[in-house]
Design an enzyme around this catalytic site. Structure first.
Site, mmCIF file in Angstrom:
data_model
loop_
_atom_site.group_PDB
_atom_site.id
_atom_site.type_symbol
_atom_site.label_atom_id
_atom_site.label_comp_id
_atom_site.label_asym_id
_atom_site.label_seq_id
_atom_site.Cartn_x
_atom_site.Cartn_y
_atom_site.Cartn_z
ATOM 1 N N LYS A 220 0.904 -1.230 0.179
ATOM 2 C CA LYS A 220 0.019 0.031 0.065
ATOM 3 C C LYS A 220 0.753 1.196 0.013
ATOM 4 O O LYS A 220 1.887 1.327 0.520
ATOM 5 C CB LYS A 220 -0.860 0.081 1.481
ATOM 6 C CG LYS A 220 -1.792 1.052 1.352
ATOM 7 C CD LYS A 220 -2.538 0.906 2.736
ATOM 8 C CE LYS A 220 -3.798 2.026 2.716
ATOM 9 N NZ LYS A 220 -4.727 1.871 3.893
ATOM 10 N N SER A 296 -9.380 1.821 3.501
ATOM 11 C CA SER A 296 -8.872 2.556 2.507
ATOM 12 C C SER A 296 -7.750 1.656 1.421
ATOM 13 O O SER A 296 -6.788 2.163 0.546
ATOM 14 C CB SER A 296 -7.846 3.643 3.182
ATOM 15 O OG SER A 296 -7.143 3.080 4.142
ATOM 16 N N SER A 320 -9.657 -0.582 7.370
ATOM 17 C CA SER A 320 -9.060 -0.328 6.226
ATOM 18 C C SER A 320 -8.263 -1.433 5.435
ATOM 19 O O SER A 320 -8.218 -1.539 4.311
ATOM 20 C CB SER A 320 -8.183 0.850 6.222
ATOM 21 O OG SER A 320 -8.750 2.113 6.314
#
Length: 615
Positions: A220, A296, A320
């Site tokens: 990420k 997210s 997330s």
């Protein structure tokens, strides 16, 4: 003419008087004068416990209206009038009315009995399963074990896979709509790591570094990873990574091939994955490209679900990892707070953020846990933790395991989600688990305390960004950060007192009766992407409440949580079940998840977008 001037003068005088009255009211009226305080005694909870988790939402906004709202909310009049009104409507005045005597806990690090970890890794080699052919009439995601056997049997090399990865990444950029799972990648870097790995497999002198050697992974954008740019989902951050995050270092030391940097909701501040940044755009759900991935860690989920890599790394400050795992049909692990090092992660929400893997199966999540968790001198929150263990992972029975279900909470989801999750729970009971009815106190207080903590920490960590790049922020995040400016020191301290109170409640009234808590992963399945969301974004608090309903308690209290796919709704969109355990008992939820996975075995559906490198 004289009469008109007289009328104008009178009107001006009236307006001036009204302005003076408004200013005096704003300056002199007590902010909380009309709010009744709620006093709670330590260790005492309301009886009978009432389920009061809020469904009250603000009107949805998108497009031009959202942009105008963000400008208004970040203005002086917005901070005086509109933001306080929105906070009260969202029930955030609750935190200002609470009077708690608990000593606040600012990081959910819960003590344990026994020795402290010395940093040695747990052996994961035994988790590699024997090579077995895939059934033609069923689907399963490629696993670490699949790569392990292909490489060691010299049927395929990491360099072969790297070329397929590069071809797939190019293809995702030519699709309509583009997948946008990976937003930064470098062919030379991919080939370099793959070549080094291939040499280890082909050389008689060298040995593979681990079971992850040559396995494609992505990271990420919230984690620092050379040689990429540390954008954190924004269009305005442009600092190049100069040092790897600890988790990235561990991946490299294991021989993994990092195929690139995955997309994310801007600054990690949303639950859908919607991103209007020119560098990112909105990633698509491989099960239906017209639906969101969840956020997210949106790109991390999209990449694994699309087969671009079998495992990825995400972060979880408010679901997330778990939300996108559930919406994309994956396994998502949020370990106990302090299990995984956050060194090298953007320091945005430091008391609620956890790093965790997203995988196609529970066994791979266990492998990643065994290899990546552990103490790190760069992250003091990881220092005091028990040794990593995967004890009893291979057990096939749940006899003796007590699973707690708060029925009212469990059923606060769409009817399809509840029905599918109920069937999964029935399966667990058939495997020997004992279901126990439990109650969970102050869930609304937990929700509000979590939001105050995470948004307050975001606002502090993004002080410079908010000052210098307000107009470059997505409208959704500008609204959130404008809202966070209203949180006081009193509210933040009270939120952390509530954290202490909720930890005590779980210890004394829940985990004294059960081993784990079971809930749906989300209240709804993946929401549809509307065209007018893609330029300015959108803000829909009712959807946020639905997606976050079952996640806040895990982040606020730091308990380990695992999401496992258990079925699909009538649109073919995935549904996940969540298992939450005691602090430091990550191995227990992984063991239960490994058994739960059998519930959907043979019934997994292939995503619309899927790349199979090993066929």
């Amino acid at each position: 003419m004289a009469e008109a001037e007289l009328i104008a003068g009178i009107l001006s005088t009236i307006l001036l008087c009204l302005l003076v009255i408004v200013v005096c009211w704003l300056l002199c009226v007590r902010k909380h004068g009309q709010s009744a305080l709620i006093r709670r005694e330590p260790g005492k909870y309301e009886a009978p416990i009432k389920y009061e988790l809020s469904h009250q939402a603000l009107p949805p906004l998108n497009g031009f209206l959202l942009r105008m709202a963000s400008i208004l909310y970040t203005s002086l009049i917005g901070s005086w009038v509109f933001v306080p009104s929105s906070l009260k409507r969202g029930h955030f005045d609750l935190i200002d009315r609470l009077v708690l005597d608990e000593v606040p806990i600012y990081q959910p690090l819960v003590p344990f009995d026994g020795p402290v970890s010395d940093g040695s890794d747990v052996s994961v080699d035994d988790l590699i399963i024997k090579e077995h052919a895939r059934k033609e009439d069923s689907f399963r995601f490629e696993s670490i074990s699949d790569y392990y056997h292909k490489y060691r049997n010299l049927e395929l090399t990491p360099s072969d896979v790297a070329e397929k990865v590069i071809e797939a990444l190019r293809d995702t950029e030519e699709q309509d709509p583009q997948l946008r799972a990976i937003v930064q990648w470098d062919e030379k870097e991919i080939r370099r790591m793959a070549t080094e790995s291939t040499k280890r497999f082909e050389s008689r002198r060298a040995q593979p570094l681990s079971v992850l050697d040559g396995v494609p992974v992505c990271v990420k954008e919230e984690l620092s990873c050379e040689p990429y740019i540390f954008r954190v989902g924004t269009c305005f951050r442009s600092k190049k990574c100069m040092e790897d995050a600890t988790i990235v270092t561990k991946l490299r030391e294991a021989g993994a091939v990092i195929i690139g940097i995955s997309n994310m909701h801007e600054l990690g501040m949303g639950t859908t994955g919607n991103n209007v940044s020119r560098h990112h755009r909105t990633p698509r759900n491989p099960y239906n490209v017209n639906h969101y991935t969840g956020g997210s860690s949106s790109g991390s989920a999209s990449a694994v679900a699309a087969g671009l890599c079998p495992v990825s790394i995400g972060t979880d400050g408010g679901g997330s990892v778990r939300i996108p795992a559930a919406l994309c049909g994956l396994v998502g692990l949020k370990g106990t707070f302090g299990r995984f090092s956050c060194a090298g992660c953007a320091p945005l929400a430091f008391t609620v953020t956890h790093i965790g893997p997203l995988c196609g199966n529970v066994r791979d999540a266990a492998i990643m846990y065994g290899m990546l968790a552990g103490p790190d001198p760069k992250d003091l929150s990881t220092k005091w933790q028990p040794p990593i263990t995967l004890e009893d992972f291979e057990k096939t029975s749940l006899t003796g395991t007590k699973m707690g279900i708060y029925t009212t909470y469990f059923e606060d989801a769409s009817s399809e989600v509840v029905d599918i999750c109920r069937k999964a729970v029935d399966f667990l009971e058939e495997q020997g688990a004992e279901l126990v009815d439990i109650e969970m106190a102050e869930l609304e207080e937990i929700r509000v305390a979590h939001i105050v903590a995470i948004l307050g920490e975001f606002r502090t960590g993004l002080k410079q960004d908010f000052a210098e790049h307000t107009r470059e922020l997505s409208s959704e995040n500008a609204l959130l950060l404008a809202t966070a400016t209203q949180f006081t020191c009193d509210a933040y301290v009270t939120a952390n007192k509530q954290r202490a109170r909720s930890i005590s409640y779980l210890q004394d009234h829940v985990f004294d009766k059960v081993d784990v808590i079971i809930t749906p992963a989300t209240g709804v399945t993946a929401p549809e992407i509307h065209h007018n969301h893609l330029k300015y974004g959108f803000s829909q608090t009712s959807l946020t409440l639905d997606l976050m309903r079952f996640v806040s308690i895990g982040n606020l209290t730091g308990i380990p949580c695992l999401v496992v796919p258990v079925g699909y709704d009538s649109q073919g969109l995935p549904v996940g079940l969540q298992i939450m355990g005691r602090w430091w008992e990550d191995h227990v939820i992984l063991r239960i998840g490994n058994i739960l996975e059998r519930f959907a075995e043979g019934h997994l559906r292939k995503p619309q977008v899927y790349y199979d490198y090993l066929e």
